[in-house]
Design a protein around this motif. Structure first.
Motif, short mmCIF file in Angstrom:
data_model
loop_
_atom_site.label_atom_id
_atom_site.label_comp_id
_atom_site.label_asym_id
_atom_site.label_seq_id
_atom_site.Cartn_x
_atom_site.Cartn_y
_atom_site.Cartn_z
N TRP A 231 -4.29 5.01 18.08
CA TRP A 231 -3.11 4.83 18.93
C TRP A 231 -3.48 3.93 20.10
CZ3 TRP A 231 1.70 7.52 18.26
CH2 TRP A 231 1.71 8.40 17.18
N ASP A 232 -2.55 3.09 20.52
CA ASP A 232 -2.72 2.36 21.76
C ASP A 232 -1.42 2.44 22.55
OD1 ASP A 232 -0.96 0.52 20.64
OD2 ASP A 232 -2.48 -1.01 20.28
N ASN A 233 -1.30 1.66 23.62
CA ASN A 233 -0.11 1.77 24.47
C ASN A 233 1.18 1.39 23.75
OD1 ASN A 233 -1.64 2.58 26.65
ND2 ASN A 233 -1.93 0.51 27.44
N ALA A 234 1.06 0.64 22.64
CA ALA A 234 2.25 0.24 21.89
C ALA A 234 2.62 1.25 20.80
CB ALA A 234 2.03 -1.14 21.26
N GLY A 235 1.75 2.23 20.56
CA GLY A 235 2.06 3.22 19.53
C GLY A 235 0.97 3.32 18.48
N PRO A 236 1.32 3.82 17.27
CA PRO A 236 0.31 4.05 16.24
C PRO A 236 -0.15 2.75 15.57
CG PRO A 236 2.50 4.58 15.41
CD PRO A 236 2.66 4.27 16.88
N LYS A 237 -1.46 2.67 15.32
CA LYS A 237 -2.05 1.53 14.62
C LYS A 237 -3.14 2.03 13.67
CE LYS A 237 -2.96 -2.22 16.80
NZ LYS A 237 -3.53 -3.21 17.75
N GLY A 238 -2.83 3.11 12.96
CA GLY A 238 -3.81 3.70 12.06
C GLY A 238 -4.19 2.79 10.91
N SER A 239 -5.31 3.10 10.28
CA SER A 239 -5.82 2.30 9.17
C SER A 239 -6.16 3.19 7.99
CB SER A 239 -7.07 1.53 9.61
OG SER A 239 -7.61 0.78 8.53
N ILE A 240 -5.80 2.73 6.80
CA ILE A 240 -6.18 3.42 5.57
C ILE A 240 -7.48 2.79 5.07
CG2 ILE A 240 -5.54 3.86 3.17
CD1 ILE A 240 -3.94 5.42 5.29
N GLN A 241 -8.51 3.62 4.90
CA GLN A 241 -9.81 3.17 4.40
C GLN A 241 -9.87 3.49 2.91
OE1 GLN A 241 -11.77 1.81 7.05
NE2 GLN A 241 -9.86 2.26 8.12
N LEU A 242 -9.67 2.46 2.09
CA LEU A 242 -9.60 2.65 0.64
C LEU A 242 -10.99 2.79 0.05
CD1 LEU A 242 -7.99 2.69 -2.01
CD2 LEU A 242 -8.09 0.18 -2.00
N THR A 243 -11.19 3.86 -0.71
CA THR A 243 -12.46 4.09 -1.41
C THR A 243 -12.36 3.68 -2.87
OG1 THR A 243 -13.02 5.92 0.07
CG2 THR A 243 -14.16 5.84 -2.05
N ASP A 244 -11.34 4.16 -3.57
CA ASP A 244 -11.15 3.87 -4.99
C ASP A 244 -9.67 3.74 -5.29
OD1 ASP A 244 -13.73 3.78 -6.10
OD2 ASP A 244 -13.82 5.95 -6.32
N LEU A 245 -9.35 2.87 -6.25
CA LEU A 245 -7.99 2.82 -6.78
C LEU A 245 -8.06 2.24 -8.18
CD1 LEU A 245 -4.72 1.79 -4.98
CD2 LEU A 245 -5.18 1.04 -7.32
N TYR A 246 -7.59 3.02 -9.16
CA TYR A 246 -7.57 2.60 -10.56
C TYR A 246 -6.22 2.96 -11.16
CZ TYR A 246 -12.68 2.39 -10.15
OH TYR A 246 -13.96 2.09 -9.75
N GLY A 247 -5.67 2.03 -11.91
CA GLY A 247 -4.45 2.29 -12.66
C GLY A 247 -4.61 1.80 -14.08
N LEU A 248 -4.14 2.57 -15.04
CA LEU A 248 -4.31 2.20 -16.45
C LEU A 248 -3.33 1.12 -16.88
CD1 LEU A 248 -5.01 5.63 -18.20
CD2 LEU A 248 -6.63 3.92 -17.37
N ASP A 249 -2.27 0.88 -16.08
CA ASP A 249 -1.32 -0.17 -16.40
C ASP A 249 -0.75 -0.70 -15.09
OD1 ASP A 249 0.83 1.59 -15.61
OD2 ASP A 249 0.70 2.52 -17.58
N PRO A 250 -0.02 -1.84 -15.13
CA PRO A 250 0.49 -2.40 -13.87
C PRO A 250 1.38 -1.46 -13.09
CG PRO A 250 0.56 -4.04 -15.63
CD PRO A 250 0.18 -2.74 -16.28
N ALA A 251 2.18 -0.64 -13.77
CA ALA A 251 3.09 0.26 -13.05
C ALA A 251 2.30 1.29 -12.24
CB ALA A 251 4.02 0.95 -14.04
N ALA A 252 1.30 1.91 -12.86
CA ALA A 252 0.49 2.90 -12.14
C ALA A 252 -0.28 2.26 -11.00
CB ALA A 252 -0.46 3.59 -13.12
N TYR A 253 -0.84 1.10 -11.27
CA TYR A 253 -1.61 0.38 -10.26
C TYR A 253 -0.75 0.04 -9.05
CZ TYR A 253 -4.23 -3.61 -8.31
OH TYR A 253 -4.90 -4.49 -7.48
N SER A 254 0.42 -0.54 -9.29
CA SER A 254 1.27 -0.96 -8.17
C SER A 254 1.87 0.24 -7.44
CB SER A 254 2.37 -1.90 -8.67
OG SER A 254 3.22 -1.25 -9.59
N ALA A 255 2.14 1.34 -8.16
CA ALA A 255 2.69 2.52 -7.50
C ALA A 255 1.71 3.09 -6.48
CB ALA A 255 3.05 3.58 -8.53
#
Length: 409
Positions: A231-255
């Motif tokens: 957080w800073d004076n303008a509000g939330p600025k959180g970050s997602i730290q991605l470890t793994d992401l796997y999808g067996l098809d484009p729909a699962a991957y993009s979801a």
């Protein structure tokens, strides 16, 4: 003082590992991680360097099956736990350990060694070549839109505790292993390392989180990540730290990517290791605001040139003679005739004239199909003797999918 090399004894593990920790900064690892690494370490594959009772060097390896171009799993040595104490530099300790290790791998019949390097300048002199690149990014999700493929996907997302979702995640991972060169088939214990959640793993972020992508009750993808709230004076600025992401098809991957994009109170997604041909690069509105960088990933060393080249397939037909230079493993030196295609290959000694001349380092770099022999030639590292041989070899060694090693070892 004399430094002695010997195979690690189980009773010496704590002393040996403390020396390794000291060489990597002196911070003691969390006890849970330490004990799991002790469990995963095979002492018969670990070399210890001793100055009296003090551990001053280490070099280990793990026995892995790794995907090579063509989709086959090949036995390789995953070189790891390499260190030399700062008090014992420039005394030939590392060279002695690398010599001993490669001799052992040859005796054990393991034709290829792989590693990820803490410092890139170290391993080239021992015949290791950069064989893949990995992508790092920091995506500004507050300004970059994510464009999903059109059409209903039928995907539902379910949050679970990482330990509860581990079996489903590992089943997805196992299905992706044959699809990309460099992927490691995980052996028991390595799955638990992927969901380790000590304070050093969190580094100020949340507990590790797991979300499964499902279709009709079947798991078709997953992501592991941490949320680092800021957080800073303008509000939330959180970050997602991605470890793994796997999808067996484009729909699962993009979801799964869409889910990460929409997490409240965050404005960025960061990742330290994704494949360089990751599909999300084609689904963002502004790749410039994704701070995309590359880093060398997998290093490959051919321990037995003939066997290693015969274990993979080739994208196009190839029949040529390679003259290989390998001063550190002289049993590889000389001329090898490689004949193969997409169905298989043979590589044998020959007295025929060379078509290409290169070192084992460049051959290792090209082995996984991600480094172009033509590019190496343009750098002066591969010499074409027979006109046309370079184009033939470069096309044959290539891979339609970029090689990638998904995690360190």
């Amino acid at each position: 003082m004399t430094v002695e090399l010997r195979v690690l004894q189980p009773s010496e593990w704590d002393n040996w590992y403390e020396g390794l920790e000291q060489a990597f900064g002196g911070v003691r690892q969390a006890s849970e991680r330490r004990e799991l690494i002790r469990e995963l370490t095979d002492p018969t594959r670990a070399i210890a360097a001793w100055d009296g009772a003090v551990s001053v060097g280490s070099a280990g390896s793990f026995g892995f099956d790794v995907t090579v171009p063509g989709g086959s799993l090949v036995r390789m040595a995953g070189v790891s736990e390499v260190s030399v104490a700062a008090t014992h530099r420039r005394r030939g300790v590392l060279t002695s350990m690398m010599r001993r290790q490669l001799d052992d791998l040859r005796e054990w019949g393991e034709p290829i060694a792989i590693l990820t390097a803490s410092e890139p300048a170290i391993y080239g002199r021992f015949g290791y070549g950069v064989a893949s690149w990995q992508l790092m990014c920091e995506i500004d999700t507050s300004r970059v839109r994510f464009a999903e493929p059109e059409g209903p996907d039928g995907i539902t997302l379910r949050r679970v505790r990482p330990a509860d979702g581990l079996a489903a995640c590992e089943a997805i991972y196992a299905r992706t292993v044959p699809e990309r060169p460099g992927m490691i088939a995980r052996v028991p214990g390595w799955d638990r390392l992927q969901i380790m959640d000590s304070a050093e793993d969190k580094a100020g972020g949340s507990d590790l989180q797991c979300v499964l992508a499902e279709r009709d009750g079947e798991t078709v993808g997953y992501t592991l990540f941490r949320n680092r709230p800021v957080w800073d004076n303008a509000g939330p600025k959180g970050s997602i730290q991605l470890t793994d992401l796997y999808g067996l098809d484009p729909a699962a991957y993009s979801a799964l990517w869409r889910f990460l994009w929409g997490i409240d109170l965050t404005s960025s997604i960061t990742s330290q290791n994704r494949p360089v041909d990751d599909p999300w690069l084609h689904l963002v509105s502004d790749v410039r605001r994704c701070d995309v960088r590359t880093w060398e990933g997998l290093y490959v060393r051919l321990v037995d040139v003939g066997t290693a080249l015969a274990t993979r397939t080739y994208r196009t037909g190839v029949d040529l003679v390679l003259e290989v230079e390998d001063a550190f493993c002289p049993w590889n030196e000389g001329r090898w005739r490689l004949s193969g295609d997409s169905k298989g290959a043979v590589c044998e000694r020959t007295a025929d004239a060379a078509d290409l001349v290169l070192s084992v380092r460049e051959l290792g770099g090209a082995y996984m199909g991600g480094i172009s022999l033509s590019s190496l030639a343009a750098a002066g590292l591969v010499r074409e003797v027979r006109p046309g041989a370079l184009a033939q070899a470069s096309a044959a060694f290539g891979s339609d999918v970029a090689p990638w090693v998904p995690h360190n070892f």
